[in-house]
Design an enzyme around this catalytic site. Structure first.
Site, PDB file in Angstrom:
ATOM      1  N   ASN A  95       0.812  -1.216   0.000  1.00 14.87           N
ATOM      2  CA  ASN A  95       0.000   0.000   0.000  1.00 14.87           C
ATOM      3  C   ASN A  95       0.852   1.276   0.000  1.00 14.87           C
ATOM      4  O   ASN A  95       0.353   2.334  -0.368  1.00 14.87           O
ATOM      5  CB  ASN A  95      -0.915  -0.028   1.237  1.00 14.87           C
ATOM      6  CG  ASN A  95      -1.544   1.300   1.530  1.00 14.87           C
ATOM      7  OD1 ASN A  95      -2.547   1.677   0.940  1.00 14.87           O
ATOM      8  ND2 ASN A  95      -0.933   2.068   2.447  1.00 14.87           N
TER       9      ASN A  95
ATOM     10  N   TYR B 174       3.043   8.900 -11.522  1.00  8.73           N
ATOM     11  CA  TYR B 174       2.182   8.097 -10.632  1.00  8.73           C
ATOM     12  C   TYR B 174       1.327   7.113 -11.424  1.00  8.73           C
ATOM     13  O   TYR B 174       1.211   5.940 -11.055  1.00  8.73           O
ATOM     14  CB  TYR B 174       1.314   9.080  -9.841  1.00  8.73           C
ATOM     15  CG  TYR B 174       0.393   8.471  -8.811  1.00  8.73           C
ATOM     16  CD1 TYR B 174       0.884   7.961  -7.608  1.00  8.73           C
ATOM     17  CD2 TYR B 174      -0.987   8.451  -9.017  1.00  8.73           C
ATOM     18  CE1 TYR B 174       0.027   7.436  -6.648  1.00  8.73           C
ATOM     19  CE2 TYR B 174      -1.845   7.932  -8.068  1.00  8.73           C
ATOM     20  CZ  TYR B 174      -1.333   7.424  -6.889  1.00  8.73           C
ATOM     21  OH  TYR B 174      -2.192   6.907  -5.948  1.00  8.73           O
TER      22      TYR B 174
END
Ligand SMILES: NC(=O)c1ccc[n+]([C@@H]2O[C@H](COP(=O)([O-])OP(=O)(O)OC[C@H]3O[C@@H](n4cnc5c(N)ncnc54)[C@H](OP(=O)(O)O)[C@@H]3O)[C@@H](O)[C@H]2O)c1
Length: 240
Positions: free
Chosen positions: A83, A148
Site C-alpha cells: 500500500n 504516478y
C-alpha cells in the site's frame, strides 16, 4: 487453518488507507506487521496488537529485514498488502528526473521488492494472498500524474504476471484501484477542486478509507479462494 493464526504485512500503514487496512486485518484476528518510514508509526500502534516496523519499501535491504523480522516473530506470512505510495505531481514537460524516479521507486519498485522478499516463504507454505494497491489513474490516466499513473499501471502488470507465476501454489495476487479517497494524499485539494471531483462520481461522494479496507480484507481472507490476477476499482463508479 483458523484466521487467528494468520500473519499479514501492510506497507504504508502509518496513516490513511494503509492504517485502515492494518486495523481491519487485526480486527479479523490476524497478526499484523505495519510498516512505514516515520516515527509516529510506533506511537500510532502503541496500545494495539499490531507490530509496527519502521522500513522504507524503496530500499531492498530494509524490505528484506522487515520480512525476516516478521518471519522470526510469527513464523509465517500469509498476507501482504503493498500500500505504500507517494505522489509528486507535475505536467510532463516540467517533471524532474527526481520526481519521476522517486514515484516509480516507492510505488512500483517498492512493491516488487516486497513481493520478491515474501514469495519464497509463501511458496514454501503453498498458500498466500497478495493485494497490491494501484489506482484508477493507472487505468484511466490523469494529467499531471504521468509518473504516478505509470507506476500504478506497472503495479497492475506486475500483479497479473505474478498471479500467473504463483497460482499453482495457491498464492492469489490481486490489485485494488481506489478512486478519490479522503486521506492526507487528497486533502491537499481545495473545496472547489473536491466538489468538481464529486460531480464526476456517480455515487456522489469521495471515498472513505474503510471502503478500500473492506475489499482488501475480503481478498486477503480465506473467503477468497478463486479470484486472482484481477483489478478491482473502489471509486464510487468514477471509472466505468
Ligand atoms: N487517497 C487516494 O485517493 C488514493 C487513490 C488511489 C490510490 N491510492 C493509493 O493508496 C495508497 C495509500 O494512499 P493514502 O491516500 O493512504 O496515502 P497517505 O495518507 O499519503 O499514506 C501513505 C502511506 O505510505 C507510507 N509511505 C510512503 N512512502 C513510503 C516508503 N518509501 N516506505 C514505506 N512507507 C511509505 C506513508 O508513511 P510514511 O510517510 O511514514 O513512510 C503512509 O503511511 C497509496 O499507494 C496510494 O497511491 C490513494
Amino acid at each position: 487453518m483458523s484466521q487467528q493464526a494468520k500473519t499479514a504485512v501492510v506497507t504504508g500503514a502509518s496513516r490513511g488507507i494503509g492504517k485502515a487496512i492494518a486495523m481491519r486485518l487485526a480486527q479479523a484476528g490476524m497478526n499484523v506487521a505495519a510498516c512505514a518510514r516515520s516515527e509516529n508509526l510506533i506511537t500510532e500502534y502503541a496500545h494495539s496488537r499490531i507490530m509496527p516496523v519502521k522500513a522504507d519499501v524503496s530500499d531492498p535491504t530494509q524490505v528484506n529485514e522487515l520480512v525476516n523480522r516478521v518471519v522470526e516473530r510469527f513464523g509465517r506470512i500469509d498476507v501482504v498488502v503493498n500500500n505504500a505510495g507517494i505522489t509528486r505531481d507535475n505536467l510532463l514537460m516540467r517533471m524532474s528526473d527526481e520526481d519521476w524516479e522517486q514515484v516509480l521507486q516507492v510505488n512500483l519498485t517498492g512493491t516488487f521488492y516486497v513481493c520478491r522478499a515474501v514469495i519464497r516463504q509463501m511458496l514454501k507454505q503453498r498458500s498466500g494472498r497478495i493485494v497490491n494497491i494501484a489506482s484508477v489513474v493507472g487505468v484511466a490516466g490523469n494529467p499531471g500524474q504521468v509518473n504516478y499513473s505509470a507506476a500504478k499501471a506497472g503495479i497492475i502488470g506486475l500483479t497479473k504476471s505474478l498471479a500467473k507465476e504463483v497460482a499453482s501454489r495457491q498464492i492469489l495476487v490481486n490489485a485494488v484501484a481506489p478512486g478519490y479517497i479522503d486521506t492526507d494524499m487528497t486533502r491537499v485539494m481545495n473545496e472547489q477542486q473536491k466538489q468538481s471531483i464529486v460531480n464526476l462520481i456517480p455515487l456522489g461522494r469521495i471515498g472513505r478509507v474503510d471502503d478500500v479496507a473492506e475489499l482488501v480484507y475480503f481478498l486477503a481472507s480465506d473467503a477468497n479462494q478463486y479470484i486472482t490476477g484481477q483489478v478491482f476499482h473502489v471509486d464510487g463508479g468514477l471509472v466505468i
